[in-house]
Scaffold this motif. Structure first.
Motif, PDB file in Angstrom:
ATOM      1  N   THR A 187      69.798  46.741  27.500  1.00  0.00           N
ATOM      2  CA  THR A 187      70.780  45.892  27.510  1.00  0.00           C
ATOM      3  C   THR A 187      71.175  45.339  26.200  1.00  0.00           C
ATOM      4  OG1 THR A 187      69.453  44.931  28.966  1.00  0.00           O
ATOM      5  CG2 THR A 187      69.923  43.872  28.583  1.00  0.00           C
ATOM      6  N   VAL A 188      69.989  46.365  25.098  1.00  0.00           N
ATOM      7  CA  VAL A 188      70.678  45.592  23.759  1.00  0.00           C
ATOM      8  C   VAL A 188      72.422  46.247  23.549  1.00  0.00           C
ATOM      9  CG1 VAL A 188      70.160  45.705  21.253  1.00  0.00           C
ATOM     10  CG2 VAL A 188      68.895  44.774  23.277  1.00  0.00           C
ATOM     11  N   VAL A 189      71.546  47.711  23.759  1.00  0.00           N
ATOM     12  CA  VAL A 189      73.189  48.366  23.307  1.00  0.00           C
ATOM     13  C   VAL A 189      74.254  48.519  24.272  1.00  0.00           C
ATOM     14  CG1 VAL A 189      74.026  51.055  22.894  1.00  0.00           C
ATOM     15  CG2 VAL A 189      72.221  50.043  22.827  1.00  0.00           C
ATOM     16  N   VAL A 190      74.817  47.810  25.176  1.00  0.00           N
ATOM     17  CA  VAL A 190      75.268  47.437  25.911  1.00  0.00           C
ATOM     18  C   VAL A 190      75.783  46.156  25.417  1.00  0.00           C
ATOM     19  CG1 VAL A 190      76.655  46.864  28.252  1.00  0.00           C
ATOM     20  CG2 VAL A 190      75.231  48.575  27.959  1.00  0.00           C
ATOM     21  N   ILE A 320      71.070  39.926  34.758  1.00  0.00           N
ATOM     22  CA  ILE A 320      72.094  41.756  36.022  1.00  0.00           C
ATOM     23  C   ILE A 320      72.051  42.547  35.890  1.00  0.00           C
ATOM     24  CG2 ILE A 320      74.148  41.547  36.826  1.00  0.00           C
ATOM     25  CD1 ILE A 320      74.650  38.472  36.694  1.00  0.00           C
ATOM     26  N   PHE A 321      72.019  43.283  34.165  1.00  0.00           N
ATOM     27  CA  PHE A 321      72.354  44.438  34.564  1.00  0.00           C
ATOM     28  C   PHE A 321      70.699  44.955  34.203  1.00  0.00           C
ATOM     29  CE2 PHE A 321      71.972  47.570  30.374  1.00  0.00           C
ATOM     30  CZ  PHE A 321      73.077  47.995  30.706  1.00  0.00           C
ATOM     31  N   ALA A 322      69.760  43.740  33.784  1.00  0.00           N
ATOM     32  CA  ALA A 322      68.318  44.880  33.286  1.00  0.00           C
ATOM     33  C   ALA A 322      68.053  44.495  34.855  1.00  0.00           C
ATOM     34  CB  ALA A 322      67.882  43.627  32.979  1.00  0.00           C
ATOM     35  N   LEU A 323      68.507  43.764  35.981  1.00  0.00           N
ATOM     36  CA  LEU A 323      68.246  44.423  37.365  1.00  0.00           C
ATOM     37  C   LEU A 323      68.716  45.132  38.102  1.00  0.00           C
ATOM     38  CD1 LEU A 323      68.044  40.391  38.933  1.00  0.00           C
ATOM     39  CD2 LEU A 323      66.020  42.184  38.175  1.00  0.00           C
ATOM     40  N   LEU A 324      69.780  45.871  37.270  1.00  0.00           N
ATOM     41  CA  LEU A 324      70.968  47.220  38.038  1.00  0.00           C
ATOM     42  C   LEU A 324      69.981  47.764  37.242  1.00  0.00           C
ATOM     43  CD1 LEU A 324      74.659  45.231  37.708  1.00  0.00           C
ATOM     44  CD2 LEU A 324      72.868  46.095  39.741  1.00  0.00           C
TER      45      LEU A 324
END
Length: 428
Positions: A187-190, A320-324
């Protein structure tokens, strides 16, 4: 710089460097001060800064053990500068202390040049000169800055520098390589790449044309950029269709480069296997985009694209990103467990209908016992699938009667066909 000391006396070289750097700082500061305050409020000229640097050098070498002379000279200089500041404040109501701070830095040049490596004192002088010259740029930047911009920066620093190091690196589910640290690291990198794109779009290319909007937007999200450009093309002149198509293809080209960066961060072995293909596809998309760009009329493509001011560090976006990421990690594990590599290949194509970044990062962080070749192949398959989905988005949002359709079909079709050919070549 150290090699010069083999041919010339160290004292001579140091004196010349201190004198030159002091003069450069004085010249830059004099120009800025004259514009801002005027001749009457200056405590000296460019020669004054030069003499301050020379004075610091002399007092430093005269007492190289205890440095009493150097510290005493600095105290006297500070007193004189304080008196000058008091006079400016009382008579001319000028409250800035930048010139005083720069004068004190100039006084300290001698010990810095004599004790520190050349890269450090050159970097120091360059920093002072740049910060002096960019005063008006910083002022304009502050005026364009949103009221919550510092909050956004604080969020990024918090999620990357505070939350990430504190998370445990232990599996949440037995048998599945899924840890709170790996989820948040992705998540941090994106988010970091998205935040960089956001800053470039808002503060560097805030008055960019259509093509540049596609380039910068592709760093953040090619799907979102293509959708926005397609919607804007509805109200545009039909002659602008090649430029909009070129911008969409540049977003695709930047998507390939973005995945090159992400793959390089998380898996160098996969990068060594996949980079020729992604680089070739990025160059192909850019070449087709440039061809389309050359076909537009001379007066087209200069309109300012609507600014996307959405915050890439919103909590819901990260959530949302973490859930995906979690969903794709679990799906990948059980797909490999029950369907093997063939099922994973099918899942890679299906992932193209959503955000493929969580799926690819999940593969790169070593979910399951997957070879580098399979990871690279699945990544390419997901990217090809996502490009096809982006084509559908472009056609849908542009409308049935849009002049953009033939350009999009031709450009995206070329990239998709080439991607499929390279994918077959990679697999075989």
């Amino acid at each position: 710089m150290e090699r010069i000391y083999q041919y010339l006396p160290r004292e001579l070289v140091t004196f010349l460097l201190v004198t030159l750097f002091s003069l450069l700082i004085g010249l830059s500061q004099r120009k800025i001060s004259l514009k801002r305050e005027g001749e009457t409020t200056l405590f000296g000229t460019d020669r004054t800064f030069t003499f301050i640097g020379i004075l610091g050098y002399l007092l430093y070498i005269l007492d190289p053990v205890d440095y009493r002379l150097f510290m005493g000279g600095g105290a006297i200089l500070g007193l004189l500068l304080a008196l000058n500041y008091y006079a400016k404040q009382s008579q001319f109501h000028v409250f800035g202390v930048t010139t005083i701070v720069i004068a004190l830095i100039t006084y300290c040049l001698a010990p810095i040049v004599m004790t520190q490596p050349s890269w450090f004192y050159v970097m120091l002088v360059v920093t002072v000169l740049l910060l002096t010259e960019l005063k008006h740029t910083f002022t304009e930047l502050a005026q364009r800055m949103k009221s919550d911009e510092m909050t956004t920066l604080a969020k990024f620093l918090a999620i990357s520098g505070i939350i990430l190091p504190m998370l445990p690196d232990k599996n949440l589910i037995p048998g599945i390589n899924l840890t709170p640290y790996s989820i948040w690291l992705a998540t941090v990198v994106v988010s970091g790449i998205s935040y960089l794109s956001y800053l470039l779009r808002r503060y560097v290319f805030h008055e960019s044309g259509i093509l540049v909007s596609g380039i910068i937007g592709g760093l953040y999200s090619s799907t979102a950029t293509i959708s926005v450009l397609a919607r804007k093309s509805r109200a545009a002149d039909p002659a602008e269709a090649p430029e909009y198509a070129a911008a969409m293809l540049m977003a695709i080209s930047m998507m390939f480069l973005r995945f090159l960066i992400l793959i390089g961060i998380f898996s160098r072995a996969t990068l060594a296997s996949i980079y020729p293909y992604l680089l070739a596809l990025a160059l192909l998309a850019a070449a087709v985009a440039w061809y389309f760009h050359s076909k537009r009329p001379a007066d087209v493509g200069q309109q300012v694209a609507a600014e996307d001011s959405s915050n890439p560090l919103e909590f819901k976006v990260a959530l949302i990103f973490a859930l995906l990421f979690v969903v794709f990690t679990v799906l990948t594990h059980y797909t490999l467990l029950y369907a093997g590599t063939g099922g994973l290949n099918a899942l890679s194509f299906v992932s193209g209908f959503s955000d493929i970044t969580p799926f690819i990062l999940n593969l790169l962080q070593g979910t399951g016992d997957i070879s580098v070749e399979v990871i690279a192949a699945c990544s390419l398959q997901a990217i090809v699938s996502n490009i096809a989905v982006n084509l559908c988005y472009a056609l849908f949002f542009a409308g049935r009667k849009s002049a953009l359709r033939p350009w999009v079909l031709g450009g995206f079709g070329c990239v998709i066909v080439m991607s499929a050919v390279l994918l077959l070549f990679f697999i075989l």
